[in-house]
Design an enzyme around this catalytic site. Sequence first.
Site, short mmCIF file in Angstrom:
data_model
loop_
_atom_site.label_atom_id
_atom_site.label_comp_id
_atom_site.label_asym_id
_atom_site.label_seq_id
_atom_site.Cartn_x
_atom_site.Cartn_y
_atom_site.Cartn_z
N LYS A 127 34.09 90.36 20.93
CA LYS A 127 35.54 88.90 19.62
C LYS A 127 35.11 87.80 18.78
O LYS A 127 34.01 87.69 18.35
CB LYS A 127 35.89 89.04 20.70
N SER A 184 39.86 94.01 30.80
CA SER A 184 38.92 93.30 32.44
C SER A 184 38.12 94.41 33.56
O SER A 184 38.05 94.26 34.18
CB SER A 184 40.72 93.25 33.11
N GLY A 241 41.96 91.25 29.20
CA GLY A 241 41.46 89.95 29.21
C GLY A 241 42.28 89.16 30.09
O GLY A 241 43.09 87.82 30.09
N GLU A 273 42.80 101.18 25.85
CA GLU A 273 42.68 99.98 26.87
C GLU A 273 44.43 99.63 27.23
O GLU A 273 44.44 99.45 25.85
CB GLU A 273 42.20 99.30 25.41
N HIS A 282 41.53 97.94 17.52
CA HIS A 282 41.88 97.60 18.54
C HIS A 282 43.46 96.32 19.18
O HIS A 282 43.72 96.25 17.57
CB HIS A 282 40.76 96.22 18.96
N GLU A 285 43.75 93.58 19.67
CA GLU A 285 44.33 92.71 18.70
C GLU A 285 44.60 92.99 17.44
O GLU A 285 45.18 91.92 17.00
CB GLU A 285 43.11 91.56 19.28
N ASN A 324 32.81 94.22 23.31
CA ASN A 324 33.27 94.00 22.15
C ASN A 324 32.95 92.20 22.02
O ASN A 324 33.79 91.39 23.08
CB ASN A 324 34.86 94.28 21.72
C1 PEP Z 1 38.43 94.78 25.01
O1 PEP Z 1 38.78 92.84 24.46
O2 PEP Z 1 38.41 95.45 24.89
C2 PEP Z 1 38.36 94.10 26.33
C3 PEP Z 1 38.80 95.16 27.39
O3 PEP Z 1 38.69 93.01 27.05
P1 PEP Z 1 38.23 91.52 28.16
O4 PEP Z 1 37.44 92.73 29.21
O5 PEP Z 1 38.38 90.94 28.36
O6 PEP Z 1 39.81 93.03 28.80
#
Ligand code: PEP
Length: 250
Positions: free
Chosen positions: A11, A212, A172, A166, A94, A96, A9
């Site tokens: 973003k 992460s 992040g 997630e 997601h 976000e 992703n």
């Molecule tokens: C994501 O945005 O779906 C995500 C898991 O980000 P990160 O790997 O940076 O934690």
Amino acid sequence: MRKPYIAGNWKMNLTPSEAAKLATELAAALKGNDRKVMVAPSFVSIPAVVNAVKGSNIIVAAQNVNDHKSGAFTGEVSTSQLADLGVKDVILGHSERRHIYGESNELINSKVLFALENGFDVVLCVGETLDERESGNLEKVLGDQVTIGLKGVAKEQMSHITIAYEPVWAIGTGKTATPEDADSTHKVIRKMIAGLYDESVAEDLIIQYGGSVNASNVKALMAKENIDGALVGGASLSVEKFLPIVNFDK
Ligand code: PEP
């Protein structure tokens, strides 16, 4: 047998030219690789990325889509606009979108149904905040996200759904759920799917872990029975970081 599915992703990162460069490098690096791999660039980068990965088996997905056919929805993007670019996959729900833009389970459900009706495959993201986890509400939050998110999705449509678990506190932040914690939560989600549908739908469902994920932790995560893939943010923004995740077993 569930086929591993690794997704990146991107973003709101990379300009269209930068995205095309990364996609070109990735396509070259993955030549001959039959792993299921997806990248989700910003809308404006999609045409350049679709062009850059032509001839490879990299899937190009959108990070969101509207739940109406067309019309007065300023700033939104429709399934037909994406389909015209050759895109048939979308990430929905997601964290976000949920937490920064206030998307509810009901809105996400409407998007899921509309995307499926229009021939899209959907990665439906679910996950709890730290507060929700620490207050003992993990299963309730995930239960609502899964049950409402999939309301009205027919059993036959479930082969077009991937769930990405997630935990919001791991996105992040550099904090990852332990492989054991992630696996046991994936197991809970699989059980919810068995309850909503049946054992065979639950058994076939791909559940990605996200939060992460990087080259150092992916192998231990992917070794777990209920973890079938990864949704990767930060570490999907360079070939050097993303390739070892795609090739976690090599
Ligand atoms: C994501 O945005 O779906 C995500 C898991 O980000 P990160 O790997 O940076 O934690």
